[in-house]
Scaffold this motif. Structure first.
Motif, PDB file in Angstrom:
ATOM      1  N   ALA A 195       0.918  -0.964   0.386  1.00  0.00           N
ATOM      2  CA  ALA A 195      -0.006   0.104   0.101  1.00  0.00           C
ATOM      3  C   ALA A 195       0.704   1.527   0.262  1.00  0.00           C
ATOM      4  CB  ALA A 195      -0.930  -0.318   0.974  1.00  0.00           C
ATOM      5  N   ASP A 196       1.846   1.150   0.853  1.00  0.00           N
ATOM      6  CA  ASP A 196       2.891   2.144   0.644  1.00  0.00           C
ATOM      7  C   ASP A 196       3.399   2.628  -0.797  1.00  0.00           C
ATOM      8  OD1 ASP A 196       2.958   3.569   3.185  1.00  0.00           O
ATOM      9  OD2 ASP A 196       3.649   2.582   4.243  1.00  0.00           O
ATOM     10  N   LEU A 197       4.005   1.181  -1.193  1.00  0.00           N
ATOM     11  CA  LEU A 197       4.526   1.274  -2.470  1.00  0.00           C
ATOM     12  C   LEU A 197       3.933   1.872  -3.689  1.00  0.00           C
ATOM     13  CD1 LEU A 197       6.932  -1.691  -2.452  1.00  0.00           C
ATOM     14  CD2 LEU A 197       7.367   0.729  -2.422  1.00  0.00           C
ATOM     15  N   VAL A 198       2.560   1.668  -3.968  1.00  0.00           N
ATOM     16  CA  VAL A 198       1.223   2.236  -4.606  1.00  0.00           C
ATOM     17  C   VAL A 198       0.823   3.523  -4.224  1.00  0.00           C
ATOM     18  CG1 VAL A 198      -0.787   1.816  -4.943  1.00  0.00           C
ATOM     19  CG2 VAL A 198       0.292   0.199  -4.825  1.00  0.00           C
ATOM     20  N   ARG A 199       1.194   3.659  -3.207  1.00  0.00           N
ATOM     21  CA  ARG A 199       0.733   5.672  -2.911  1.00  0.00           C
ATOM     22  C   ARG A 199       2.413   6.524  -2.989  1.00  0.00           C
ATOM     23  NH1 ARG A 199      -2.062   5.146   2.935  1.00  0.00           N
ATOM     24  NH2 ARG A 199      -0.317   4.052   3.390  1.00  0.00           N
ATOM     25  N   LEU A 200       3.013   5.288  -2.768  1.00  0.00           N
ATOM     26  CA  LEU A 200       4.939   6.453  -3.248  1.00  0.00           C
ATOM     27  C   LEU A 200       5.075   6.385  -4.936  1.00  0.00           C
ATOM     28  CD1 LEU A 200       7.530   6.722  -3.672  1.00  0.00           C
ATOM     29  CD2 LEU A 200       7.728   4.258  -3.426  1.00  0.00           C
ATOM     30  N   GLY A 201       3.935   5.679  -5.885  1.00  0.00           N
ATOM     31  CA  GLY A 201       4.247   5.876  -6.798  1.00  0.00           C
ATOM     32  C   GLY A 201       3.139   7.342  -7.364  1.00  0.00           C
ATOM     33  N   THR A 202       1.814   6.706  -7.153  1.00  0.00           N
ATOM     34  CA  THR A 202       0.372   7.671  -7.636  1.00  0.00           C
ATOM     35  C   THR A 202       1.224   9.263  -7.170  1.00  0.00           C
ATOM     36  OG1 THR A 202      -0.047   7.658  -5.512  1.00  0.00           O
ATOM     37  CG2 THR A 202      -1.004   5.987  -7.146  1.00  0.00           C
ATOM     38  N   GLN A 203       2.404   9.438  -6.185  1.00  0.00           N
ATOM     39  CA  GLN A 203       2.191  11.083  -5.435  1.00  0.00           C
ATOM     40  C   GLN A 203       3.473  11.485  -6.151  1.00  0.00           C
ATOM     41  OE1 GLN A 203      -1.016  10.892  -4.539  1.00  0.00           O
ATOM     42  NE2 GLN A 203       0.243  12.192  -2.551  1.00  0.00           N
ATOM     43  N   ALA A 204       4.727  10.629  -6.637  1.00  0.00           N
ATOM     44  CA  ALA A 204       4.420  10.885  -7.286  1.00  0.00           C
ATOM     45  C   ALA A 204       5.392  11.571  -8.934  1.00  0.00           C
ATOM     46  CB  ALA A 204       6.557   9.640  -7.675  1.00  0.00           C
ATOM     47  N   PHE A 205       3.829  11.031  -9.367  1.00  0.00           N
ATOM     48  CA  PHE A 205       3.061  11.029 -10.953  1.00  0.00           C
ATOM     49  C   PHE A 205       2.292  12.130 -10.332  1.00  0.00           C
ATOM     50  CE2 PHE A 205      -0.376  10.125 -13.137  1.00  0.00           C
ATOM     51  CZ  PHE A 205       0.314  10.948 -14.723  1.00  0.00           C
ATOM     52  N   THR A 206       2.152  12.255  -9.441  1.00  0.00           N
ATOM     53  CA  THR A 206       1.148  13.527  -9.090  1.00  0.00           C
ATOM     54  C   THR A 206       2.111  14.977  -8.846  1.00  0.00           C
ATOM     55  OG1 THR A 206      -0.811  12.372  -8.013  1.00  0.00           O
ATOM     56  CG2 THR A 206      -0.646  14.823  -7.744  1.00  0.00           C
ATOM     57  N   ALA A 207       3.367  14.379  -8.578  1.00  0.00           N
ATOM     58  CA  ALA A 207       4.417  15.742  -8.262  1.00  0.00           C
ATOM     59  C   ALA A 207       4.841  16.129 -10.277  1.00  0.00           C
ATOM     60  CB  ALA A 207       5.479  14.731  -7.938  1.00  0.00           C
ATOM     61  N   ALA A 208       4.970  14.618 -10.792  1.00  0.00           N
ATOM     62  CA  ALA A 208       5.779  14.999 -12.052  1.00  0.00           C
ATOM     63  C   ALA A 208       3.755  15.709 -13.230  1.00  0.00           C
ATOM     64  CB  ALA A 208       6.252  13.868 -12.981  1.00  0.00           C
ATOM     65  N   LEU A 209       2.708  15.107 -12.521  1.00  0.00           N
ATOM     66  CA  LEU A 209       1.939  16.550 -13.734  1.00  0.00           C
ATOM     67  C   LEU A 209       2.191  17.852 -12.811  1.00  0.00           C
ATOM     68  CD1 LEU A 209      -1.027  13.983 -13.008  1.00  0.00           C
ATOM     69  CD2 LEU A 209       0.821  14.642 -15.174  1.00  0.00           C
ATOM     70  N   PHE A 210       2.191  18.082 -11.961  1.00  0.00           N
ATOM     71  CA  PHE A 210       2.155  19.593 -11.378  1.00  0.00           C
ATOM     72  C   PHE A 210       3.183  20.437 -12.240  1.00  0.00           C
ATOM     73  CE2 PHE A 210      -1.007  17.829  -8.042  1.00  0.00           C
ATOM     74  CZ  PHE A 210      -1.541  19.410  -8.296  1.00  0.00           C
ATOM     75  N   PHE A 211       4.596  19.371 -11.903  1.00  0.00           N
ATOM     76  CA  PHE A 211       5.737  20.567 -11.771  1.00  0.00           C
ATOM     77  C   PHE A 211       6.052  20.374 -13.691  1.00  0.00           C
ATOM     78  CE2 PHE A 211       8.352  18.305  -8.628  1.00  0.00           C
ATOM     79  CZ  PHE A 211       8.585  19.301  -8.084  1.00  0.00           C
ATOM     80  N   ALA A 212       5.014  19.149 -14.350  1.00  0.00           N
ATOM     81  CA  ALA A 212       4.701  19.724 -16.049  1.00  0.00           C
ATOM     82  C   ALA A 212       3.852  20.699 -16.420  1.00  0.00           C
ATOM     83  CB  ALA A 212       4.867  18.463 -16.479  1.00  0.00           C
ATOM     84  N   ASP A 213       2.951  21.268 -15.266  1.00  0.00           N
ATOM     85  CA  ASP A 213       1.555  21.917 -15.589  1.00  0.00           C
ATOM     86  C   ASP A 213       0.865  21.588 -17.225  1.00  0.00           C
ATOM     87  OD1 ASP A 213       2.306  24.248 -14.002  1.00  0.00           O
ATOM     88  OD2 ASP A 213       3.953  24.981 -15.593  1.00  0.00           O
ATOM     89  N   ARG A 214       0.454  19.854 -16.281  1.00  0.00           N
ATOM     90  CA  ARG A 214      -0.117  19.266 -16.749  1.00  0.00           C
ATOM     91  C   ARG A 214      -1.602  18.701 -15.786  1.00  0.00           C
ATOM     92  NH1 ARG A 214       2.517  15.023 -20.813  1.00  0.00           N
ATOM     93  NH2 ARG A 214      -0.266  15.003 -21.341  1.00  0.00           N
ATOM     94  N   VAL A 215      -1.986  19.900 -15.489  1.00  0.00           N
ATOM     95  CA  VAL A 215      -2.616  19.326 -14.215  1.00  0.00           C
ATOM     96  C   VAL A 215      -4.148  19.417 -14.515  1.00  0.00           C
ATOM     97  CG1 VAL A 215      -4.288  20.088 -11.712  1.00  0.00           C
ATOM     98  CG2 VAL A 215      -1.177  20.144 -12.791  1.00  0.00           C
ATOM     99  N   VAL A 216      -5.469  18.018 -14.773  1.00  0.00           N
ATOM    100  CA  VAL A 216      -6.115  17.712 -15.513  1.00  0.00           C
ATOM    101  C   VAL A 216      -7.420  17.429 -14.162  1.00  0.00           C
ATOM    102  CG1 VAL A 216      -8.094  16.723 -16.841  1.00  0.00           C
ATOM    103  CG2 VAL A 216      -5.659  17.227 -17.144  1.00  0.00           C
ATOM    104  N   LEU A 217      -8.709  18.101 -13.140  1.00  0.00           N
ATOM    105  CA  LEU A 217      -9.145  16.831 -12.396  1.00  0.00           C
ATOM    106  C   LEU A 217      -9.695  15.936 -12.212  1.00  0.00           C
ATOM    107  CD1 LEU A 217     -10.170  17.994  -9.750  1.00  0.00           C
ATOM    108  CD2 LEU A 217     -12.042  19.145 -10.592  1.00  0.00           C
ATOM    109  N   TRP A 218     -10.112  15.420 -13.740  1.00  0.00           N
ATOM    110  CA  TRP A 218     -10.456  14.136 -13.386  1.00  0.00           C
ATOM    111  C   TRP A 218      -9.106  12.818 -12.933  1.00  0.00           C
ATOM    112  CZ3 TRP A 218      -7.990  10.199 -16.156  1.00  0.00           C
ATOM    113  CH2 TRP A 218      -7.607  10.727 -17.268  1.00  0.00           C
ATOM    114  N   GLU A 219      -7.872  13.712 -13.756  1.00  0.00           N
ATOM    115  CA  GLU A 219      -6.830  12.942 -13.307  1.00  0.00           C
ATOM    116  C   GLU A 219      -6.035  12.729 -11.589  1.00  0.00           C
ATOM    117  OE1 GLU A 219      -4.726  13.120 -17.431  1.00  0.00           O
ATOM    118  OE2 GLU A 219      -4.338  13.644 -16.282  1.00  0.00           O
ATOM    119  N   ILE A 220      -6.262  13.771 -10.911  1.00  0.00           N
ATOM    120  CA  ILE A 220      -6.324  14.275  -9.605  1.00  0.00           C
ATOM    121  C   ILE A 220      -7.055  13.147  -8.486  1.00  0.00           C
ATOM    122  CG2 ILE A 220      -5.989  16.325  -8.035  1.00  0.00           C
ATOM    123  CD1 ILE A 220      -3.836  15.474 -10.175  1.00  0.00           C
ATOM    124  N   CYS A 221      -7.961  13.820  -9.139  1.00  0.00           N
ATOM    125  CA  CYS A 221      -9.545  13.030  -7.785  1.00  0.00           C
ATOM    126  C   CYS A 221      -9.546  11.130  -8.959  1.00  0.00           C
ATOM    127  CB  CYS A 221     -10.853  13.612  -9.870  1.00  0.00           C
ATOM    128  SG  CYS A 221     -11.534  14.730  -8.634  1.00  0.00           S
TER     129      CYS A 221
END
Length: 454
Positions: free
Chosen positions: A106-132
């Protein structure tokens, strides 16, 4: 989630415990601190720090990308909804598989999701449905992770109350520091930096769990069967064991009222009233006082050892009335901060008494499922209370609603104390090890059969 069935995985963990230094939980263990409990303590504290950073990251990040407050609420609700809806099933899974391995995954899954979210914000490619969608995945992972927390504490420390008190202090301190750390990271590296830091906290949590040397599972643990029918039977058995304990379902039933009438309205209305009347800095002070109070409550729980734990915890809950009442009465900021500190101490002390009661009064074979029912029931009515807060404030005024919440704090405590099974529950200092059965459980030797734990 790719776990190993208990009869294999737990036997491996038992071998690891025998091969270790003997510091893990058990009759010869230190009362609280050992190498393994320290690892678990660090993992919980760091994970809590990350979790308290998340609301700041979501709010700052989504607002910066043109979304409004409704989008922030939707993103948070995606995680909360998935967690609340699946945590009971997570309890069954935790009782069927290696708890530690499930928590690590469970920790490793959330490590992956939050790292992916960080990449989305750093790349300025933020879409609400993806964040949800990411929030839903996180909620599912949390639903698998959380039930195992209750079962780990009795295996890592012979002083279960002391262990719960120490964890509560760490989590409270993290809650104080998390928003401030998140604010600094947003200023230095944008919201993406907060999500990256959040991902790192899950990595540390997973590493701490990986390094644990667990002792052999306690008597009363079992190896459930496989298949959908066995899964359903485990779910039903967990519910039967939950219902058989009057003190347990009695507290949860009263807690539903508490969520609707007290805690649910208090959190949003206190924030609104204090910010509008005194500004955001004053609200930060009041919130910090609340967090400091929870640290004090944890320290008290380390020292005080009441024989009837739930009765003592319920009495401490009287203090929560000061939080909504001081704001509803329009008192000055120092008075509101004092009320918040007392409230935090009372809530924290109750939390330790409750967690310890569950972990010592329930046999290991069903503890994860019981804890899952506890979490689901405790949170079920929180969204209702929060949703009703706005209409009630419009109809009556926010100050009056907060005063009603303060009065209802007393009603809830009186309700808890009015149930003999709750106020009369006598502490046991080691976990019950009786095997689960379909019949209502007999009370532990130190508890009169007619008086369930409170």
């Amino acid at each position: 989630m790719g776990g190993t069935p208990d009869n294999v995985a737990e036997s491996r963990e038992a071998e690891e415990g025998r091969a270790g230094s003997g510091e893990a939980g058990g009759p010869g263990a230190p009362p609280v601190w050992s190498r393994d409990f320290a690892l678990f303590f660090v993992g919980r504290a760091v994970a809590r720090l990350g979790d308290t950073m998340l609301p700041v990251a979501l709010a700052a990040g989504l607002l910066q990308h043109g979304y409004g407050a409704g989008a922030v609420g939707l993103a948070m609700a995606a995680t909360a909804g998935a967690f609340a809806g699946l945590v009971v099933f997570g309890g069954v899974v935790a009782d069927r598989f290696s708890t530690r391995k499930l928590m690590i995954w469970a920790d490793l899954v959330r490590l992956g999701t939050q790292a992916f979210t960080a990449a989305l914000f750093f790349a300025d490619r933020v879409v609400l449905w993806e964040i949800c969608a990411i929030g839903v995945v996180n909620g599912v992972a949390s639903a698998v992770f959380q039930p195992g927390v209750a079962g780990m504490v009795p295996r890592l420390s012979s002083d279960i109350q002391g262990a719960n008190g120490a964890i509560r202090i760490a989590e409270s301190a993290a809650q104080l520091a998390g928003p401030a750390v998140a604010g600094v990271l947003v200023g230095l590296a944008s919201a993406g930096g907060v999500f990256a830091a959040h991902a790192a906290t899950y990595a540390i949590s997973a590493l701490c769990l990986l390094l644990l040397r667990l002792p052999p599972p306690a008597a009363g643990s079992r190896s459930p069967g496989r298949g959908a029918s066995a899964f359903k039977a485990d779910l039903v058995e967990g519910w039967r064991e939950f219902r058989a304990r009057t003190w347990l379902w009695g507290v949860i039933a009263v807690w539903c009222l508490y969520m609707i009438a007290v805690f649910g309205p208090t959190v949003p209305l206190v924030a609104t009233e204090v910010v509008q009347e005194h500004g955001p800095r004053a609200y930060g002070l009041v919130n910090s006082a609340l967090g400091a109070g929870t640290v004090v409550g944890g320290l008290l729980a380390l020292r005080l050892r009441p024989r009837r734990m739930l009765r003592a915890g319920a009495i401490a809950l009287f203090g929560f009335a000061g939080f909504p009442a001081t704001v509803g009465l329009g008192l000055d900021v120092p008075a509101m901060a004092a009320g918040a500190a007392v409230a935090g101490a009372g809530m924290s002390f109750w939390g330790v008494m409750w967690a310890t009661s569950v972990q010592t009064q329930v046999q290991p074979g069903v503890l994860n499922r019981i804890h899952a029912y506890d979490v689901a029931g405790s949170l079920a009515m929180l969204p209702v209370g929060q949703a009703l807060a706005g209409p009630a404030a419009v109809a009556l005024g926010a100050d009056r609603v907060l005063l009603v919440s303060g009065a209802m704090s007393f009603v809830v405590v009186i309700a808890l104390l009015s149930v003999p099974a709750i106020r009369g529950l006598v502490r046991v200092d080691t976990p019950v090890t009786r095997a689960p059965s379909s019949a209502p459980p007999a009370a532990p030797p130190s508890v009169p059969p007619s008086v369930p734990p409170a």
